[in-house]
Design an enzyme around this catalytic site. Structure first.
Site, mmCIF file in Angstrom:
data_model
loop_
_atom_site.group_PDB
_atom_site.id
_atom_site.type_symbol
_atom_site.label_atom_id
_atom_site.label_comp_id
_atom_site.label_asym_id
_atom_site.label_seq_id
_atom_site.Cartn_x
_atom_site.Cartn_y
_atom_site.Cartn_z
ATOM 1 N N TRP A 101 62.126 44.604 20.626
ATOM 2 C CA TRP A 101 62.250 45.984 21.094
ATOM 3 C C TRP A 101 63.483 46.189 21.953
ATOM 4 C CZ3 TRP A 101 60.203 49.307 18.173
ATOM 5 C CH2 TRP A 101 58.998 49.036 17.512
ATOM 6 N N ASP A 175 61.229 50.144 29.243
ATOM 7 C CA ASP A 175 60.406 50.504 28.081
ATOM 8 C C ASP A 175 59.037 49.870 28.301
ATOM 9 O OD1 ASP A 175 59.077 50.723 25.695
ATOM 10 O OD2 ASP A 175 60.653 49.838 24.454
ATOM 11 N N LYS A 199 49.975 53.009 21.957
ATOM 12 C CA LYS A 199 49.515 51.652 22.236
ATOM 13 C C LYS A 199 48.372 51.694 23.248
ATOM 14 C CE LYS A 199 53.174 50.452 19.779
ATOM 15 N NZ LYS A 199 54.494 50.273 20.288
HETATM 16 C C1 LIG Z 1 55.875 50.470 19.597
HETATM 17 C C2 LIG Z 1 57.027 50.273 20.500
HETATM 18 C C3 LIG Z 1 58.192 51.045 20.417
HETATM 19 C C4 LIG Z 1 58.421 52.072 19.332
HETATM 20 O O1 LIG Z 1 57.591 53.135 19.407
HETATM 21 P P1 LIG Z 1 57.674 54.299 18.309
HETATM 22 O O2 LIG Z 1 56.665 55.253 18.807
HETATM 23 O O3 LIG Z 1 57.314 53.691 16.988
HETATM 24 O O4 LIG Z 1 59.058 54.832 18.309
HETATM 25 C C5 LIG Z 1 59.198 50.832 21.327
HETATM 26 N N1 LIG Z 1 59.081 49.892 22.282
HETATM 27 C C6 LIG Z 1 57.974 49.116 22.389
HETATM 28 C C7 LIG Z 1 57.896 48.105 23.480
HETATM 29 C C8 LIG Z 1 56.916 49.281 21.507
HETATM 30 O O5 LIG Z 1 55.823 48.513 21.617
#
Ligand SMILES: *Cc1c(COP(=O)(O)O)cnc(C)c1O
Length: 363
Positions: A101, A175, A199
């Site tokens: 990521w 993030d 998530k």
């Molecule tokens: C799932 C995830 C993303 C991407 O999310 P989207 O909603 O698919 O754009 C980005 N960073 C992390 C750490 C993730 O787990």
């Protein structure tokens, strides 16, 4: 088959009580005669849902007043572009590479300015975290980006880096898509945090951005208006139509979190669940987790069978035992158990019991 234990990395398991409440309120929300998804986002009913959700989130995560909470769209991936568009001011951005990521974030930011790598754990196959003391942050850095929980590689910063202590004045961008609300946040170390809801907060379609006020209002001229933090903040996240139904469901999740003791209680439960799994892997001769002990994720646990040819049999048996979505990400292989807030301890116990049985039959 009733509801299974769902170990999906995302979109992921939801609290059952939330799904039941949403079902009960589906046709007629609180006597309004409408479903939430049929309401104007500017009507008093939806405004009350929105304000409650924001207030509950601010309370749960103890977000200081000098931070704005924005409900956006586009997911974590869109933020990989939206953050540089708003924060880079045409200058350099620094990235710590700890897995898939953060690699994606680096690549996307490079379209909007100079994106530099200040540390990487690639040589270890992303099973460790580079120590902040060794990060090579430039004096001209506009911001430093980390992914505080790498969903695919299963590494987590258990403490956010203190950039000021490293002599760096640049804001920290985090993030936290895959572990938001799993533990408290030290906002004194954060400039901006973002995450998709799917998530740990609710359904897909909602992206949470929590940003310090002084970082708002510096967007590049070509930043799309709908992604300009200032326009979004000045319009209470309603510059354009927000993802109303996803905000409503996330709001129900916030209420569920409050009823269940808040974030500190969640963290204790998450520690207990993760410990159960890691203890099993560390004592197993058949299964293993390869992440260094001090940076193992409490949310996403990748694991491997020492004999990879048994993977399909393992996954088929898991499915038969009502343990779903355990296949690992294709870039890492093996298996992965995502054990977000809504995964009950019983789900982790059932997984460990199944793995013990599987181990016996392979002996
Ligand atoms: C799932 C995830 C993303 C991407 O999310 P989207 O909603 O698919 O754009 C980005 N960073 C992390 C750490 C993730 O787990």
């Amino acid at each position: 088959m009733g509801r299974a234990f769902n170990f999906s990395a995302g979109p992921a398991v939801m609290p059952e009580a939330v799904l039941q409440q949403a079902a009960a309120e589906m046709l007629d929300w609180h006597g309004s005669g409408m479903s939430v998804m049929e309401m104007s986002h500017r009507g008093k009913e939806f405004i009350s849902i929105y304000e409650q959700a924001e207030a509950d989130l601010r309370e749960l995560l103890a977000v200081p007043t000098k931070f704005k909470i924005l409900f956006m769209q586009g997911g974590g991936l869109a933020e990989n572009a939206i953050v540089p568009l708003n924060l880079s001011q045409g200058g350099a951005m620094d990235f710590v590479l700890t897995g898939s990521w953060s690699q994606k974030s680096l690549k996307e930011a490079g379209k909007y300015g100079t994106a530099r790598v200040v540390a990487t754990a690639q040589a270890d196959g992303f099973t460790t975290l580079p120590s902040p003391a060794n990060w090579q942050i430039g004096p001209d850095s506009r911001y430093v980006h980390i992914c505080s929980n790498e969903t695919i590689h299963g590494v987590e910063f258990h403490e956010l880096p203190d950039l000021k202590a490293l002599g760096c004045d640049a804001p920290l961008v985090v993030d936290f898509s895959s572990h938001v609300a799993s533990r408290p946040v030290d906002w004194s170390r954060v400039g901006l945090a973002f995450g998709g809801a799917q998530k740990n907060l609710g359904p897909a379609g909602l992206t949470l951005v929590i940003v310090r006020e002084d970082l708002i209002g510096h967007a590049l001229q070509h930043c799309p208006s709908a992604f300009d933090y200032k326009l979004v903040a000045d319009n209470q996240s309603m510059y354009n139509t927000p993802p109303t139904y996803s905000i409503y469901i996330a709001g129900l999740v916030f209420q569920w979190l409050k009823k269940n003791g808040g974030i500190a209680a969640m963290e204790q439960r998450n520690i207990a669940k993760a410990q159960l799994l890691y203890d099993f892997f560390d004592s197993s001769s058949l299964f293993e987790n390869r992440v260094a002990k001090d940076c193992r994720s409490r949310m996403n646990v990748p694991f491997f069978l020492r004999d990879e040819s048994r993977n399909d049999a393992f996954l088929a048996g898991a499915k038969a035992a009502n343990l779903l979505q355990l296949k690992g990400h294709k870039s890492v292989g093996g298996m992965r158990a995502s054990i977000y807030n809504a995964m009950p301890l019983e789900g982790v116990q059932a997984l460990v019991a199944y793995m013990r049985e599987f181990e016996k039959t392979q002996a």
